[in-house]
Design an enzyme around this catalytic site. Structure first.
Site, PDB file in Angstrom:
ATOM      1  N   GLU A 278       0.796  -1.223   0.000  1.00 37.33           N
ATOM      2  CA  GLU A 278       0.000   0.000   0.000  1.00 37.33           C
ATOM      3  C   GLU A 278       0.833   1.279   0.000  1.00 37.33           C
ATOM      4  O   GLU A 278       0.285   2.380  -0.020  1.00 37.33           O
ATOM      5  CB  GLU A 278      -0.941   0.039   1.218  1.00 37.33           C
ATOM      6  CG  GLU A 278      -1.934  -1.091   1.301  1.00 37.33           C
ATOM      7  CD  GLU A 278      -1.436  -2.243   2.154  1.00 37.33           C
ATOM      8  OE1 GLU A 278      -2.229  -3.131   2.473  1.00 37.33           O
ATOM      9  OE2 GLU A 278      -0.227  -2.257   2.498  1.00 37.33           O
TER      10      GLU A 278
ATOM     11  N   LYS B  26       3.590   1.596   2.355  1.00 36.20           N
ATOM     12  CA  LYS B  26       3.919   1.818   3.763  1.00 36.20           C
ATOM     13  C   LYS B  26       5.293   2.440   3.945  1.00 36.20           C
ATOM     14  O   LYS B  26       5.526   3.156   4.913  1.00 36.20           O
ATOM     15  CB  LYS B  26       3.870   0.482   4.534  1.00 36.20           C
ATOM     16  CG  LYS B  26       2.466  -0.079   4.712  1.00 36.20           C
ATOM     17  CD  LYS B  26       2.455  -1.303   5.602  1.00 36.20           C
ATOM     18  CE  LYS B  26       3.087  -2.500   4.966  1.00 36.20           C
ATOM     19  NZ  LYS B  26       2.351  -3.009   3.788  1.00 36.20           N
TER      20      LYS B  26
ATOM     21  N   ALA C 135       8.586  -9.683   2.511  1.00 36.31           N
ATOM     22  CA  ALA C 135       7.925  -8.431   2.126  1.00 36.31           C
ATOM     23  C   ALA C 135       8.878  -7.293   2.443  1.00 36.31           C
ATOM     24  O   ALA C 135       9.774  -7.429   3.264  1.00 36.31           O
ATOM     25  CB  ALA C 135       6.605  -8.257   2.878  1.00 36.31           C
TER      26      ALA C 135
ATOM     27  N   THR D 271       6.500 -16.833  -1.524  1.00 35.80           N
ATOM     28  CA  THR D 271       7.777 -16.374  -2.069  1.00 35.80           C
ATOM     29  C   THR D 271       8.878 -17.415  -1.890  1.00 35.80           C
ATOM     30  O   THR D 271      10.006 -17.189  -2.327  1.00 35.80           O
ATOM     31  CB  THR D 271       8.221 -15.065  -1.383  1.00 35.80           C
ATOM     32  OG1 THR D 271       8.285 -15.275   0.029  1.00 35.80           O
ATOM     33  CG2 THR D 271       7.239 -13.945  -1.684  1.00 35.80           C
TER      34      THR D 271
ATOM     35  N   GLN E  97       3.257  -6.565   5.020  1.00 42.40           N
ATOM     36  CA  GLN E  97       2.115  -7.051   4.250  1.00 42.40           C
ATOM     37  C   GLN E  97       0.838  -6.266   4.600  1.00 42.40           C
ATOM     38  O   GLN E  97       0.906  -5.081   4.873  1.00 42.40           O
ATOM     39  CB  GLN E  97       1.963  -8.558   4.461  1.00 42.40           C
ATOM     40  CG  GLN E  97       3.178  -9.314   3.941  1.00 42.40           C
ATOM     41  CD  GLN E  97       3.612 -10.429   4.855  1.00 42.40           C
ATOM     42  OE1 GLN E  97       3.462 -10.390   6.058  1.00 42.40           O
ATOM     43  NE2 GLN E  97       4.179 -11.454   4.262  1.00 42.40           N
TER      44      GLN E  97
ATOM     45  N   ARG F 111       1.999  -6.887  -9.817  1.00 41.49           N
ATOM     46  CA  ARG F 111       0.805  -6.929  -8.979  1.00 41.49           C
ATOM     47  C   ARG F 111      -0.464  -6.879  -9.828  1.00 41.49           C
ATOM     48  O   ARG F 111      -0.522  -6.190 -10.841  1.00 41.49           O
ATOM     49  CB  ARG F 111       0.808  -5.746  -7.994  1.00 41.49           C
ATOM     50  CG  ARG F 111       1.985  -5.768  -7.040  1.00 41.49           C
ATOM     51  CD  ARG F 111       2.089  -4.487  -6.241  1.00 41.49           C
ATOM     52  NE  ARG F 111       3.317  -4.489  -5.448  1.00 41.49           N
ATOM     53  CZ  ARG F 111       4.042  -3.414  -5.176  1.00 41.49           C
ATOM     54  NH1 ARG F 111       3.669  -2.231  -5.644  1.00 41.49           N
ATOM     55  NH2 ARG F 111       5.129  -3.499  -4.442  1.00 41.49           N
TER      56      ARG F 111
ATOM     57  N   LEU G 124      -2.874   8.546  -4.671  1.00 47.43           N
ATOM     58  CA  LEU G 124      -4.025   9.227  -5.271  1.00 47.43           C
ATOM     59  C   LEU G 124      -3.682   9.727  -6.671  1.00 47.43           C
ATOM     60  O   LEU G 124      -4.537   9.725  -7.575  1.00 47.43           O
ATOM     61  CB  LEU G 124      -4.466  10.387  -4.375  1.00 47.43           C
ATOM     62  CG  LEU G 124      -5.686  11.176  -4.837  1.00 47.43           C
ATOM     63  CD1 LEU G 124      -6.935  10.301  -4.801  1.00 47.43           C
ATOM     64  CD2 LEU G 124      -5.885  12.426  -3.981  1.00 47.43           C
TER      65      LEU G 124
ATOM     66  N   THR H  43       0.657  12.079  -2.198  1.00 41.45           N
ATOM     67  CA  THR H  43       0.401  12.435  -3.592  1.00 41.45           C
ATOM     68  C   THR H  43       1.594  12.180  -4.510  1.00 41.45           C
ATOM     69  O   THR H  43       1.561  12.563  -5.684  1.00 41.45           O
ATOM     70  CB  THR H  43      -0.006  13.917  -3.695  1.00 41.45           C
ATOM     71  OG1 THR H  43       1.019  14.725  -3.100  1.00 41.45           O
ATOM     72  CG2 THR H  43      -1.320  14.161  -2.969  1.00 41.45           C
TER      73      THR H  43
END
Length: 431
Positions: free
Chosen positions: A14, A16, A39, A131, A225, A306, A333, A415
């Protein structure tokens, strides 16, 4: 002082890294509380990129204490390799800057071997998408009470008996697969190679954290994750082998849950997933390709492409509840810039019934039809915006609608990959 847990609210990936780095600058202690080196994320500091897969983000910042908690399964060879890579970039990791829980379980070459054997032997529809780094088998040994732990490297004389017990289980499995068995001498030699470099980092982490908490230090708990890969609450069996929800921060570090003041959920403005498993809003056509290319959707550690699709508000709302998320950091975004219309999944239909949550059954998950709400896109750019006033009106409406649907406010809005391109609504560390 506030202590903050950061968790992914989707299937991971996401964004992170940027958010955790932004927060780690404000923290005194950064704790990794689950997962392994399967990860990771990329930090960009002063134009230099650091790729981390096992070490907590705070390790690249001077004056911060990084901790690997007992909830992590630790590959000692991967740890040493990552420390050496950082040294080449001018970041020196020492026992003063990194502590490792003495009760963390180790990943051995045996685990990696078993992981690969099982995944490769599985039928195409039964593959999990692991993995093959040994994470799952290592957690199995931990739960089976036969794991070799970090503390065992410091109690060398006790290792032979523990290795014998471990191999009674695994050699029977290898024999059943028609594979060569592992000898105790092989495991001892493997651990002999790493113990002198790992043992100096060993510590009683739960006591150290309690001491730092009482001293008023700000503690950042960093998960790997995402919540939808949680072994209990994710899309089982296509999940990881640990608990990825916020509650694991307490269990995986040894600090009580009352010490957690704020849970921040990292949430991508669309949805992605790596590996196998259900994905109700996946788009394998033009939209999915657009999101993948614009968002550069490839794994930091694995490089795997992905799968991409529209934002699934029903899923995120579910993880908000399960993890007790107080606010979200909405990332990427800017990837949506230029789309004429944007869809948001608000629920599902299953056999004619409307659902507001993801059912637990794997068969039911494959039969879901997403229910979409369509919103207008925006022609302007959100890239690099650092205030609400710089965002197109339709982009603001999109963010506000997400807040309503997931029943959680936006605390931060990202952003671009640059850490300065962040709109801060509430600092999670605010006292």
């Amino acid at each position: 002082m506030a202590n903050v847990v950061v968790v992914g609210s989707q299937w991971g990936d996401e964004g992170k890294g940027k958010i955790v780095d932004w927060l780690s600058e404000r923290a005194d202690v950064v704790v990794r509380f689950q997962g392994g080196h399967n990860a990771g994320h990329t930090l960009v500091i002063d134009g230099v990129s650091y790729k981390l897969s096992l070490l907590p983000s705070g390790v690249v910042r001077a004056g911060k204490l990084a901790i690997i908690g007992n909830g992590v399964v630790l590959d000692p060879h991967a740890l040493i390799a990552e420390i050496d890579r950082l040294a080449e970039q001018g970041v020196k990791v020492t026992p003063d800057s990194l502590r490792i829980a003495d009760n963390a379980a180790l990943i051995l070459s045996l685990h990696r071997r078993l992981d690969g054997l099982r995944e490769n032997a599985a039928a195409p529809g039964a593959k999990i998408g692991t993995t093959q780094r040994g994470i799952g088998p290592a957690y199995e040994d931990k739960v089976g009470r036969r794991a070799i732990r970090v503390m065992d490297l410091a109690e060398w004389e006790t290792l032979p008996g523990k290795i014998d017990r471990l191999l009674v289980h695994h050699n029977a499995l290898l024999k059943g697969l028609g594979e060569k068995e592992v000898t105790p001498e092989e495991i001892l030699a493997e651990l002999e190679d790493v113990r002198e470099r790992v043992v100096p980092y060993c510590d009683t982490v739960w006591a150290l954290l309690e001491k730092r908490r009482r001293a008023g230090d700000r503690i950042l708990f960093e998960g790997a994750q995402g919540a939808l890969l949680d072994i209990d609450h994710g899309t089982y069996p296509y999940v990881t082998s640990s608990n990825t929800v916020a509650g694991q921060a307490a269990t995986g570090s040894g600090l009580g849950p009352s010490a957690i003041d704020y849970v921040l959920g990292i949430t991508k403005a669309y949805t992605t997933r790596v590996g196998e498993g259900p994905f109700p809003t996946e788009d394998d056509g033009e939209v999915g390709n657009f999101l993948g290319e614009r968002g550069r959707e490839f794994g930091t550690v694995t490089g795997r492409k992905r799968r991409c699709g529209w934002f699934d508000a029903a899923l995120v709302r579910q993880t908000v509840k399960v993890s007790g998320i107080n606010g979200i950091a909405l990332t990427k975004l800017d990837v949506l810039d230029g789309l004429k219309e944007i869809k948001v999944c608000v629920g599902y239909e299953l056999d004619g019934e409307r659902l507001s949550f993801l059912p637990a059954g794997a068969a039911a998950q494959t039969r879901l039809t997403p229910v979409y709400e369509t919103m207008p896109g925006w022609a302007g750019s959100t890239a690099g915006a650092r205030s609400w006033a710089e965002l197109p009106a339709e982009a603001v409406k999109y963010v506000r609608r997400i807040e309503e649907l997931i029943e959680a406010p936006v605390a931060m809005l990202s952003t671009s990959p640059e850490r300065v391109d962040t709109i801060l609504v509430r600092d999670p560390f605010q006292d």
